[in-house]
Design an enzyme around this catalytic site. Structure first.
Site, PDB file in Angstrom:
ATOM      1  N   ARG A 217     -18.524  11.700 -42.732  1.00  0.00           N
ATOM      2  CA  ARG A 217     -18.605  10.256 -42.498  1.00  0.00           C
ATOM      3  C   ARG A 217     -20.037   9.809 -42.759  1.00  0.00           C
ATOM      4  NH1 ARG A 217     -13.941  10.404 -42.964  1.00  0.00           N
ATOM      5  NH2 ARG A 217     -12.289   9.612 -41.591  1.00  0.00           N
ATOM      6  N   GLU A 246     -21.095   1.618 -46.322  1.00  0.00           N
ATOM      7  CA  GLU A 246     -20.090   1.946 -47.329  1.00  0.00           C
ATOM      8  C   GLU A 246     -19.187   0.743 -47.532  1.00  0.00           C
ATOM      9  OE1 GLU A 246     -18.393   5.941 -47.126  1.00  0.00           O
ATOM     10  OE2 GLU A 246     -16.436   5.050 -47.621  1.00  0.00           O
ATOM     11  N   HIS A 265     -16.518   7.837 -52.281  1.00  0.00           N
ATOM     12  CA  HIS A 265     -15.500   8.279 -51.320  1.00  0.00           C
ATOM     13  C   HIS A 265     -14.235   8.735 -52.057  1.00  0.00           C
ATOM     14  CE1 HIS A 265     -14.467   7.769 -46.793  1.00  0.00           C
ATOM     15  NE2 HIS A 265     -13.835   8.814 -47.301  1.00  0.00           N
TER      16      HIS A 265
END
Length: 304
Positions: A217, A246, A265
């Protein structure tokens, strides 16, 4: 069991669950299971009929942060389901950083060859890789690292040995790894304990040749501290599939660094998620109906 998929309708996943004899319904208040495949702001208010929430995500930290996770409902995530894909992507990220692929691609010229030769590092050359948060993905990654003859250090919450790892330490006993390992793979779930754990203090303890790979994360790492460590040579590089913030803004300093590999991602892809989550949901329903713990059931108190 009656189920609903929200907010996105994945026909192949729905078909896999229906094939096991479960009924897809159109109304949330008719469903016993919510298959949730959206972002935290899209999470709906749950009626009393819902007994299980199955998420398509490996972690539910965003839902915990939103405050919707409670003990009335049983929660299951997709932890470990994407071990093969994420482990393969992680290995690719690390190798791309060590071999200078960003600098080469950005230069678009053979003239960069001498500079890259001086900076290339080799995974097989008696290196130590610390896998921090070594669950299913970490175990698979350790298997993939085996042909490189690296030393692997696994870090988890319990300290119970991780298959294939040369050493395993509980998180609370792993402070020494930051100065010992060459490369660090971050796979921890995001909790109050892990948020911002890789900060300027931790980065300062690493070797100047260290590389940080984050596929867990984004907020596990304090981004400003990472940028500073990369700029001043505290560490050699980073490989990031997740960032904080993000999405990473187009003008962010990390994009301009030759010693940073960034993917958006995509260590796991939507196609793989849709292909794998149907069978997982079916298995979790079977376990729930048998009165057992689901295979990816979340400890609500811990958040993972």
């Amino acid at each position: 069991m009656k189920f609903i998929m929200y907010p996105h309708k994945w026909t192949e996943t729905i078909a896999a669950i229906e094939a096991a004899g479960h009924e897809n319904v159109d109304r949330l208040d008719s469903a016993e299971l919510l298959f949730f495949n959206g972002s935290a702001p899209e999470f709906p208010d749950l009626p009393e009929s819902v007994k299980i929430v199955q998420t398509a995500m490996a972690g539910i930290d965003a839902l915990v942060d939103k405050g919707v996770v409670n003990t009335r409902i049983r929660w299951a995530n997709a932890a470990g389901l994407y071990s093969d894909t994420v482990a393969e992507s992680t290995l690719g990220l690390l190798l791309a950083q060590l071999h200078g692929h960003v600098a080469i691609t950005r230069a678009r010229s053979w003239s960069v060859r001498d500079r890259v030769e001086r900076s290339v590092d080799w995974l097989y050359d008696h290196k130590t890789v610390a896998v921090v948060g070594a669950g299913g993905i970490g175990t698979r990654l350790i298997e993939m690292l085996a042909p490189f003859n690296v030393k692997t250090i696994a870090v988890n919450n319990s300290g119970h040995p991780v298959a294939g790892a040369d050493e395993t330490f509980a998180m609370e006993d792993a402070g020494h790894i930051w100065s010992e390992a060459d490369y660090f793979v971050l796979l921890m779930p995001l909790t109050e304990k892990t948020r911002g754990m890789v900060d300027s203090g931790i980065l300062a303890r690493m070797k100047p040749t260290a590389v940080v790979v984050n596929v867990g994360r984004g907020p596990l790492v304090v981004t400003e501290d990472l940028v500073s460590a990369l700029e001043d040579g505290t560490i050699a590089g980073a490989a990031l599939d997740v960032t904080d913030p993000e999405p990473l803004p187009d003008n962010h300093p990390l994009w301009n660094m030759d010693n940073v590999v960034i993917t958006p991602h995509t260590a796991n892809t939507s196609e793989r998620i849709r292909a794998l989550t149907g069978a997982l949901t079916v298995r979790n329903i079977e376990l729930f109906e048998a009165g057992e713990k689901m295979s990816t059931e979340v400890d609500v108190e811990e958040g993972y």
